[in-house]
Write a protein that holds these residues in place. Structure first.
Motif, PDB file in Angstrom:
ATOM      1  N   ILE A  51       0.844  -1.188   0.000  1.00 17.63           N
ATOM      2  CA  ILE A  51       0.000   0.000   0.000  1.00 17.63           C
ATOM      3  C   ILE A  51       0.888   1.250   0.000  1.00 17.63           C
ATOM      4  N   GLY A  52       0.509   2.210  -0.835  1.00 17.39           N
ATOM      5  CA  GLY A  52       1.269   3.447  -0.948  1.00 17.39           C
ATOM      6  C   GLY A  52       2.313   3.444  -2.037  1.00 17.39           C
ATOM      7  N   ASP A  53       2.577   2.275  -2.634  1.00 14.62           N
ATOM      8  CA  ASP A  53       3.508   2.207  -3.757  1.00 14.62           C
ATOM      9  C   ASP A  53       2.878   2.835  -4.994  1.00 14.62           C
ATOM     10  N   VAL A  54       3.718   3.342  -5.865  1.00 20.09           N
ATOM     11  CA  VAL A  54       3.286   3.874  -7.158  1.00 20.09           C
ATOM     12  C   VAL A  54       3.907   2.990  -8.231  1.00 20.09           C
ATOM     13  N   TRP A  55       3.050   2.459  -9.114  1.00 20.15           N
ATOM     14  CA  TRP A  55       3.482   1.552 -10.187  1.00 20.15           C
ATOM     15  C   TRP A  55       2.930   2.035 -11.518  1.00 20.15           C
ATOM     16  N   ARG A  56       3.683   1.803 -12.592  1.00 16.29           N
ATOM     17  CA  ARG A  56       3.144   2.003 -13.942  1.00 16.29           C
ATOM     18  C   ARG A  56       2.261   0.787 -14.225  1.00 16.29           C
ATOM     19  N   TYR A  57       1.059   1.069 -14.737  1.00 17.71           N
ATOM     20  CA  TYR A  57       0.061   0.015 -14.920  1.00 17.71           C
ATOM     21  C   TYR A  57      -0.882   0.466 -16.026  1.00 17.71           C
ATOM     22  N   PRO A  58      -1.278  -0.421 -16.925  1.00 18.45           N
ATOM     23  CA  PRO A  58      -2.218  -0.040 -17.993  1.00 18.45           C
ATOM     24  C   PRO A  58      -3.647   0.069 -17.441  1.00 18.45           C
ATOM     25  N   TYR A  59      -3.886   1.145 -16.720  1.00 14.81           N
ATOM     26  CA  TYR A  59      -5.152   1.355 -16.027  1.00 14.81           C
ATOM     27  C   TYR A  59      -6.310   1.402 -17.019  1.00 14.81           C
ATOM     28  N   ALA A  70     -14.130   0.703 -19.862  1.00 14.99           N
ATOM     29  CA  ALA A  70     -14.710  -0.618 -19.580  1.00 14.99           C
ATOM     30  C   ALA A  70     -16.179  -0.650 -19.988  1.00 14.99           C
ATOM     31  N   LEU A  71     -16.914   0.428 -19.725  1.00 15.58           N
ATOM     32  CA  LEU A  71     -18.331   0.488 -20.095  1.00 15.58           C
ATOM     33  C   LEU A  71     -18.528   0.480 -21.609  1.00 15.58           C
ATOM     34  N   GLU A  72     -17.515   0.931 -22.346  1.00 17.22           N
ATOM     35  CA  GLU A  72     -17.575   0.919 -23.812  1.00 17.22           C
ATOM     36  C   GLU A  72     -17.105  -0.414 -24.386  1.00 17.22           C
ATOM     37  N   GLY A  73     -16.790  -1.390 -23.526  1.00 17.35           N
ATOM     38  CA  GLY A  73     -16.418  -2.725 -23.965  1.00 17.35           C
ATOM     39  C   GLY A  73     -14.926  -2.975 -24.080  1.00 17.35           C
ATOM     40  N   GLU A  74     -14.114  -1.988 -23.764  1.00 14.74           N
ATOM     41  CA  GLU A  74     -12.666  -2.203 -23.813  1.00 14.74           C
ATOM     42  C   GLU A  74     -12.256  -3.091 -22.639  1.00 14.74           C
ATOM     43  N   ASP A  75     -11.186  -3.869 -22.841  1.00 16.16           N
ATOM     44  CA  ASP A  75     -10.741  -4.741 -21.756  1.00 16.16           C
ATOM     45  C   ASP A  75      -9.263  -4.555 -21.422  1.00 16.16           C
ATOM     46  N   ALA A  76      -8.613  -3.581 -22.053  1.00 13.12           N
ATOM     47  CA  ALA A  76      -7.204  -3.299 -21.758  1.00 13.12           C
ATOM     48  C   ALA A  76      -7.014  -1.789 -21.663  1.00 13.12           C
ATOM     49  N   GLY A  77      -6.192  -1.380 -20.733  1.00 13.39           N
ATOM     50  CA  GLY A  77      -5.886   0.037 -20.624  1.00 13.39           C
ATOM     51  C   GLY A  77      -5.159   0.515 -21.864  1.00 13.39           C
ATOM     52  N   ALA A  96     -19.426   4.540   1.395  1.00 16.40           N
ATOM     53  CA  ALA A  96     -20.524   5.362   0.874  1.00 16.40           C
ATOM     54  C   ALA A  96     -21.120   4.791  -0.412  1.00 16.40           C
ATOM     55  N   GLY A  97     -20.470   3.772  -0.976  1.00 16.43           N
ATOM     56  CA  GLY A  97     -20.956   3.184  -2.221  1.00 16.43           C
ATOM     57  C   GLY A  97     -20.773   4.118  -3.410  1.00 16.43           C
ATOM     58  N   LYS A  98     -19.829   5.033  -3.293  1.00 13.40           N
ATOM     59  CA  LYS A  98     -19.599   6.012  -4.355  1.00 13.40           C
ATOM     60  C   LYS A  98     -18.271   5.744  -5.046  1.00 13.40           C
ATOM     61  N   ILE A  99     -18.153   4.531  -5.550  1.00 11.50           N
ATOM     62  CA  ILE A  99     -16.910   4.109  -6.179  1.00 11.50           C
ATOM     63  C   ILE A  99     -17.244   3.040  -7.210  1.00 11.50           C
ATOM     64  N   HIS A 100     -16.462   2.974  -8.264  1.00  6.49           N
ATOM     65  CA  HIS A 100     -16.694   1.992  -9.315  1.00  6.49           C
ATOM     66  C   HIS A 100     -15.464   1.097  -9.455  1.00  6.49           C
ATOM     67  N   GLU A 101     -15.691  -0.202  -9.417  1.00  2.00           N
ATOM     68  CA  GLU A 101     -14.614  -1.186  -9.547  1.00  2.00           C
ATOM     69  C   GLU A 101     -14.548  -1.701 -10.971  1.00  2.00           C
ATOM     70  N   VAL A 102     -13.343  -1.780 -11.515  1.00  2.00           N
ATOM     71  CA  VAL A 102     -13.103  -2.431 -12.796  1.00  2.00           C
ATOM     72  C   VAL A 102     -12.202  -3.619 -12.499  1.00  2.00           C
ATOM     73  N   LYS A 103     -12.762  -4.838 -12.638  1.00  2.00           N
ATOM     74  CA  LYS A 103     -11.994  -6.057 -12.372  1.00  2.00           C
ATOM     75  C   LYS A 103     -11.142  -6.388 -13.585  1.00  2.00           C
ATOM     76  N   ARG A 104      -9.876  -6.661 -13.352  1.00  2.00           N
ATOM     77  CA  ARG A 104      -8.952  -6.962 -14.454  1.00  2.00           C
ATOM     78  C   ARG A 104      -8.676  -8.451 -14.585  1.00  2.00           C
ATOM     79  N   THR A 105      -8.943  -9.242 -13.547  1.00  2.84           N
ATOM     80  CA  THR A 105      -8.700 -10.684 -13.588  1.00  2.84           C
ATOM     81  C   THR A 105      -9.919 -11.386 -13.033  1.00  2.84           C
TER      82      THR A 105
END
Length: 138
Positions: free
Chosen positions: A6-14, A20-27, A128-137
């Motif tokens: 926790i607290g690390d910063v990584w390069r990641y294809p977010y 995701a809502l438009e059907g894309e599956d890769a950052g 608060a339920g005010k967050i959206h999860e995008v599952k990658r695996t």
């Protein structure tokens, strides 16, 4: 491999929620992300919760945390003048099964004090339920 924490910063294809809502599956490109949580699920499974970091000023209705200049330097992001962590969406990935999380893509890390603020805001958004999860695996 350096174990992410926790607290690390990584390069990641977010993968953004809108993509995701438009059907894309890769950052579309690797970007700095902050590890908001690293949760061991079993001996063979570790969940990663990654928050996007952006240099684009967030919209007024977005839940975002501006990163102070000292934390930008500490995290190894000195090529940017202003940065924000977007709190209202995240990518969830599994370390051991990820096609996206690169073991050598670590950039730096935030201070314990800043991590406490970030993690608090992340937990608050989840409660608060005010967050959206995008599952990658799956």
């Amino acid at each position: 491999m350096t174990e992410p924490k926790i607290g690390d910063v990584w390069r990641y294809p977010y993968l953004w929620k809108r993509e995701a809502l438009e059907g894309e599956d890769a950052g579309r490109k690797p970007r700095p992300t902050a590890l908001a949580a690293v949760v061991p699920v079993s001996q063979k499974s570790t969940r990663l919760y990654l928050l996007p970091i952006t240099g684009t000023k967030p919209f007024a209705d977005q839940n975002a945390l501006e990163i102070p200049a000292t934390e930008i330097r500490r995290a190894g992001l000195t090529e940017y003048k202003r940065l924000w962590i977007i709190i209202d969406e995240y990518n969830r990935d599994e370390l051991e099964m990820s096609f996206y999380f690169e073991p050598q893509a670590g950039i730096g890390s935030f201070s314990k004090a800043f991590v406490k603020v970030m993690a608090g805001r992340f937990a608050e958004a989840i409660r608060a339920g005010k967050i959206h999860e995008v599952k990658r695996t799956e």
